[in-house]
Design a protein around this motif. Sequence first.
Motif, PDB file in Angstrom:
ATOM      1  N   THR A 138      27.752  -9.672  -7.541  1.00  0.00           N
ATOM      2  CA  THR A 138      26.723  -8.733  -7.102  1.00  0.00           C
ATOM      3  C   THR A 138      25.355  -9.143  -7.612  1.00  0.00           C
ATOM      4  OG1 THR A 138      28.394  -6.997  -7.348  1.00  0.00           O
ATOM      5  CG2 THR A 138      26.101  -6.283  -7.058  1.00  0.00           C
ATOM      6  N   VAL A 139      25.344  -9.682  -8.838  1.00  0.00           N
ATOM      7  CA  VAL A 139      24.091 -10.001  -9.510  1.00  0.00           C
ATOM      8  C   VAL A 139      24.288 -11.249 -10.363  1.00  0.00           C
ATOM      9  CG1 VAL A 139      24.641  -8.409 -11.410  1.00  0.00           C
ATOM     10  CG2 VAL A 139      22.274  -9.123 -11.064  1.00  0.00           C
ATOM     11  N   MET A 140      23.239 -12.056 -10.437  1.00  0.00           N
ATOM     12  CA  MET A 140      23.249 -13.250 -11.282  1.00  0.00           C
ATOM     13  C   MET A 140      22.218 -13.068 -12.390  1.00  0.00           C
ATOM     14  SD  MET A 140      22.474 -17.189 -10.151  1.00  0.00           S
ATOM     15  CE  MET A 140      22.618 -18.552 -11.310  1.00  0.00           C
ATOM     16  N   ILE A 141      22.628 -13.364 -13.622  1.00  0.00           N
ATOM     17  CA  ILE A 141      21.733 -13.248 -14.773  1.00  0.00           C
ATOM     18  C   ILE A 141      21.719 -14.581 -15.506  1.00  0.00           C
ATOM     19  CG2 ILE A 141      21.227 -12.026 -16.920  1.00  0.00           C
ATOM     20  CD1 ILE A 141      22.824  -9.660 -15.840  1.00  0.00           C
ATOM     21  N   VAL A 142      20.514 -15.124 -15.723  1.00  0.00           N
ATOM     22  CA  VAL A 142      20.362 -16.359 -16.490  1.00  0.00           C
ATOM     23  C   VAL A 142      19.463 -16.071 -17.686  1.00  0.00           C
ATOM     24  CG1 VAL A 142      20.632 -17.827 -14.458  1.00  0.00           C
ATOM     25  CG2 VAL A 142      18.336 -17.098 -15.141  1.00  0.00           C
ATOM     26  N   ASP A 143      19.555 -16.911 -18.732  1.00  0.00           N
ATOM     27  CA  ASP A 143      18.581 -16.773 -19.809  1.00  0.00           C
ATOM     28  C   ASP A 143      17.301 -17.495 -19.400  1.00  0.00           C
ATOM     29  OD1 ASP A 143      18.885 -19.529 -20.452  1.00  0.00           O
ATOM     30  OD2 ASP A 143      20.542 -19.070 -21.808  1.00  0.00           O
ATOM     31  N   PHE A 144      16.261 -17.398 -20.208  1.00  0.00           N
ATOM     32  CA  PHE A 144      14.951 -17.869 -19.749  1.00  0.00           C
ATOM     33  C   PHE A 144      14.882 -19.394 -19.610  1.00  0.00           C
ATOM     34  CE2 PHE A 144      14.127 -18.580 -24.238  1.00  0.00           C
ATOM     35  CZ  PHE A 144      13.171 -19.580 -24.271  1.00  0.00           C
ATOM     36  N   LEU A 145      15.875 -20.101 -20.158  1.00  0.00           N
ATOM     37  CA  LEU A 145      15.916 -21.549 -19.985  1.00  0.00           C
ATOM     38  C   LEU A 145      16.609 -21.950 -18.685  1.00  0.00           C
ATOM     39  CD1 LEU A 145      16.824 -22.565 -23.641  1.00  0.00           C
ATOM     40  CD2 LEU A 145      14.623 -22.839 -22.513  1.00  0.00           C
ATOM     41  N   GLY A 146      17.196 -20.970 -18.005  1.00  0.00           N
ATOM     42  CA  GLY A 146      17.933 -21.261 -16.784  1.00  0.00           C
ATOM     43  C   GLY A 146      17.289 -20.737 -15.524  1.00  0.00           C
ATOM     44  N   THR A 147      15.974 -20.494 -15.561  1.00  0.00           N
ATOM     45  CA  THR A 147      15.308 -19.917 -14.385  1.00  0.00           C
ATOM     46  C   THR A 147      15.389 -20.832 -13.164  1.00  0.00           C
ATOM     47  OG1 THR A 147      13.195 -20.784 -15.207  1.00  0.00           O
ATOM     48  CG2 THR A 147      13.717 -18.480 -15.715  1.00  0.00           C
ATOM     49  N   GLY A 148      15.564 -22.125 -13.389  1.00  0.00           N
ATOM     50  CA  GLY A 148      15.688 -23.055 -12.276  1.00  0.00           C
ATOM     51  C   GLY A 148      16.936 -22.844 -11.439  1.00  0.00           C
ATOM     52  N   MET A 149      17.864 -22.038 -11.939  1.00  0.00           N
ATOM     53  CA  MET A 149      19.104 -21.760 -11.200  1.00  0.00           C
ATOM     54  C   MET A 149      18.998 -20.550 -10.277  1.00  0.00           C
ATOM     55  SD  MET A 149      22.327 -22.404 -13.693  1.00  0.00           S
ATOM     56  CE  MET A 149      22.743 -24.024 -14.334  1.00  0.00           C
ATOM     57  N   MET A 150      17.898 -19.808 -10.352  1.00  0.00           N
ATOM     58  CA  MET A 150      17.844 -18.527  -9.649  1.00  0.00           C
ATOM     59  C   MET A 150      17.888 -18.642  -8.132  1.00  0.00           C
ATOM     60  SD  MET A 150      15.542 -15.879 -11.888  1.00  0.00           S
ATOM     61  CE  MET A 150      14.119 -16.925 -12.089  1.00  0.00           C
ATOM     62  N   SER A 151      17.540 -19.810  -7.609  1.00  0.00           N
ATOM     63  CA  SER A 151      17.610 -19.977  -6.154  1.00  0.00           C
ATOM     64  C   SER A 151      19.045 -19.891  -5.651  1.00  0.00           C
ATOM     65  CB  SER A 151      16.988 -21.322  -5.751  1.00  0.00           C
ATOM     66  OG  SER A 151      17.684 -22.401  -6.358  1.00  0.00           O
ATOM     67  N   ILE A 152      20.013 -20.129  -6.544  1.00  0.00           N
ATOM     68  CA  ILE A 152      21.424 -19.986  -6.175  1.00  0.00           C
ATOM     69  C   ILE A 152      21.690 -18.565  -5.686  1.00  0.00           C
ATOM     70  CG2 ILE A 152      23.797 -19.978  -7.058  1.00  0.00           C
ATOM     71  CD1 ILE A 152      22.968 -22.141  -9.042  1.00  0.00           C
ATOM     72  N   ALA A 153      21.082 -17.593  -6.365  1.00  0.00           N
ATOM     73  CA  ALA A 153      21.293 -16.184  -6.007  1.00  0.00           C
ATOM     74  C   ALA A 153      20.778 -15.904  -4.599  1.00  0.00           C
ATOM     75  CB  ALA A 153      20.600 -15.277  -7.017  1.00  0.00           C
ATOM     76  N   ASP A 154      19.662 -16.511  -4.225  1.00  0.00           N
ATOM     77  CA  ASP A 154      19.122 -16.317  -2.876  1.00  0.00           C
ATOM     78  C   ASP A 154      20.078 -16.863  -1.824  1.00  0.00           C
ATOM     79  OD1 ASP A 154      16.753 -15.154  -3.826  1.00  0.00           O
ATOM     80  OD2 ASP A 154      15.833 -17.107  -4.150  1.00  0.00           O
ATOM     81  N   ASP A 155      20.689 -17.998  -2.119  1.00  0.00           N
ATOM     82  CA  ASP A 155      21.608 -18.610  -1.163  1.00  0.00           C
ATOM     83  C   ASP A 155      22.834 -17.736  -0.909  1.00  0.00           C
ATOM     84  OD1 ASP A 155      19.882 -20.769  -1.154  1.00  0.00           O
ATOM     85  OD2 ASP A 155      21.041 -21.919  -2.617  1.00  0.00           O
ATOM     86  N   VAL A 156      23.259 -17.015  -1.946  1.00  0.00           N
ATOM     87  CA  VAL A 156      24.487 -16.220  -1.849  1.00  0.00           C
ATOM     88  C   VAL A 156      24.195 -14.766  -1.478  1.00  0.00           C
ATOM     89  CG1 VAL A 156      26.539 -15.487  -3.155  1.00  0.00           C
ATOM     90  CG2 VAL A 156      25.574 -17.743  -3.532  1.00  0.00           C
ATOM     91  N   GLY A 157      22.957 -14.312  -1.676  1.00  0.00           N
ATOM     92  CA  GLY A 157      22.616 -12.920  -1.408  1.00  0.00           C
ATOM     93  C   GLY A 157      22.841 -12.007  -2.585  1.00  0.00           C
ATOM     94  N   MET A 158      22.619 -12.534  -3.796  1.00  0.00           N
ATOM     95  CA  MET A 158      22.773 -11.743  -5.018  1.00  0.00           C
ATOM     96  C   MET A 158      21.411 -11.269  -5.521  1.00  0.00           C
ATOM     97  SD  MET A 158      25.413 -13.905  -7.412  1.00  0.00           S
ATOM     98  CE  MET A 158      24.730 -15.535  -7.132  1.00  0.00           C
ATOM     99  N   ALA A 159      21.403 -10.151  -6.251  1.00  0.00           N
ATOM    100  CA  ALA A 159      20.241  -9.808  -7.069  1.00  0.00           C
ATOM    101  C   ALA A 159      20.167 -10.827  -8.202  1.00  0.00           C
ATOM    102  CB  ALA A 159      20.373  -8.395  -7.613  1.00  0.00           C
ATOM    103  N   LYS A 160      18.971 -11.040  -8.755  1.00  0.00           N
ATOM    104  CA  LYS A 160      18.826 -12.078  -9.787  1.00  0.00           C
ATOM    105  C   LYS A 160      17.871 -11.608 -10.886  1.00  0.00           C
ATOM    106  CE  LYS A 160      15.448 -14.426  -6.790  1.00  0.00           C
ATOM    107  NZ  LYS A 160      15.411 -13.326  -5.798  1.00  0.00           N
ATOM    108  N   TYR A 161      18.321 -11.763 -12.121  1.00  0.00           N
ATOM    109  CA  TYR A 161      17.557 -11.298 -13.276  1.00  0.00           C
ATOM    110  C   TYR A 161      17.544 -12.352 -14.366  1.00  0.00           C
ATOM    111  CZ  TYR A 161      17.375  -6.640 -11.259  1.00  0.00           C
ATOM    112  OH  TYR A 161      17.118  -5.585 -10.425  1.00  0.00           O
ATOM    113  N   VAL A 162      16.530 -12.261 -15.203  1.00  0.00           N
ATOM    114  CA  VAL A 162      16.424 -13.116 -16.378  1.00  0.00           C
ATOM    115  C   VAL A 162      16.695 -12.261 -17.609  1.00  0.00           C
ATOM    116  CG1 VAL A 162      14.919 -14.613 -17.746  1.00  0.00           C
ATOM    117  CG2 VAL A 162      14.710 -14.576 -15.256  1.00  0.00           C
ATOM    118  N   TYR A 163      17.546 -12.764 -18.497  1.00  0.00           N
ATOM    119  CA  TYR A 163      17.801 -12.080 -19.771  1.00  0.00           C
ATOM    120  C   TYR A 163      17.043 -12.819 -20.870  1.00  0.00           C
ATOM    121  CZ  TYR A 163      20.307 -10.157 -23.810  1.00  0.00           C
ATOM    122  OH  TYR A 163      20.639  -9.533 -25.004  1.00  0.00           O
ATOM    123  N   VAL A 164      16.063 -12.150 -21.442  1.00  0.00           N
ATOM    124  CA  VAL A 164      15.331 -12.690 -22.590  1.00  0.00           C
ATOM    125  C   VAL A 164      15.960 -12.075 -23.838  1.00  0.00           C
ATOM    126  CG1 VAL A 164      13.097 -12.804 -23.767  1.00  0.00           C
ATOM    127  CG2 VAL A 164      13.218 -13.039 -21.281  1.00  0.00           C
TER     128      VAL A 164
END
Length: 479
Positions: free
Chosen positions: A109-135
């Motif tokens: 449903t949702v993808m969460i990455v830490d702030f060093l993984g922001t380059g992965m957030m486009s994966i969420a767009d491809d799948v249709g997930m919400a996407k958040y950064v955990y600091v």
Amino acid sequence: MEQPHALLVASPGLGHLIPILELGNRLSSVLNFRVTVLAVTSGSSSLAETEAIRAVVARGTCEVTELPSVDIDYFVEPDATVFTKIVEKMRATKPVVQDAIKLMTQKPTVMIVDFLGTGMMSIADDVGMAKYVYVASHAWFLAVLVYLPVLDKVVEGEYIDIKEPMKIPGCRPVGADDLMETMLDRSNRHYRECVRCGEEIPMTMSDGVLVNTWEELQGNTLAALMEDGELSRVMKVPVYAIGPIVRPNGPTKKPNSIFEWLDKQRERSVLYLCLGSGGTLSLEQTIELACGLELSGQRFMWVLRKPASYLGESSNDDDLVSVGLPEGFLDRTRGMGLVVTQWAPQVEILSHGSIGGFLSHCGWSSVLESLTQGVPIVAWPLYAEQWMNAAFLTEEIGVAIRTSELPSKRVISREEVASLVRKVLGEEDEEGRKVRAKAEEVRVSTERAWTQGGSSHSSLLEWAKRCCLLSFTNNTVSI
């Protein structure tokens, strides 16, 4: 209705893995989310990393998969910093994460990455997930990080050379001694990577930010990030303060030598020393620290280990670490102190009634583990954002005391070490009493934040509603 499924991706290193694992545990236990954690590895896991994963899996709250290490030697210089290597490794692991998602029976449903993984957030767009950064740090760190692209444009020269602290709208200014390690050299690639992280977090690449702090601790900084003003216009996306999230004091096997010794000590009479999984001291500083402990006359427990690097190069000769101590130190301090040269269960140690202070590198996870137990801190920052954390703890919250200069700038003498130890443990010292009282006050606030209706509990519920709604909208649009 299908159970929400959260996908969390952890960067390499214990300091990044544990916060993601514990966030996953909180999403499962509080929100009843299904949680999958993908741990990006460096090729080898330390004992502490293995123990952390095992503990979370044993609770049954998360499914954890360690992803195979990806070779990045072609993409980074031989002398690249750890920060740069981790960011590049996260980029290079993107196809592996995509393949792992394809194999999942239930789409996240949702993808969460830490702030060093922001380059992965486009994966969420491809799948249709919400996407958040955990600091997994505090709000001041988040504020500096997202404002860094602005500073990059308006400040000339090196930040370290600026005499006046740099202003962050609505927040505490940042002085030369508070700077993140990645800000010290603007010509280094890791600085450009840090600026990029600061740009990607608030822009449309993420739907919002989760931060490991709470309203009572940092209300003013959180307001600057979220309410109408210059910083919030830079931030752009919602911020959810959901801390403190720390490892629980759970049922673990306690090494007899540690806890049998602690059980014999008076209440709040022992200083606990641990400089984290990546912390190391010079031989000269190790000797001065040891002599200072002995000179103080106070009881101590020192976890003294040869450090493992963030990229997994762990040592296998911890039993030889004590060779660097002063001659006769272990004999002279027998009964007064305990030196531990293996992995130690920090949360259980800090929760023991005999612990009265914590000499810490000020990694934010360790800080929170201390504050949730009401244990005051002797700040000994070494790298990364720890200098910033130390300033925050001493000058803004008042739960710590610190050395007269940064330990990275000069060797701290045995006399100063002894003075700090007596101050944080001594019942007669006025500054020590204030720090201990403030630490207890903060401990109470950590409990309030996570009670039903508390600020962090409410913030997490608000986030859950929003991210599930975003996921529904994304799926509708993609269809």
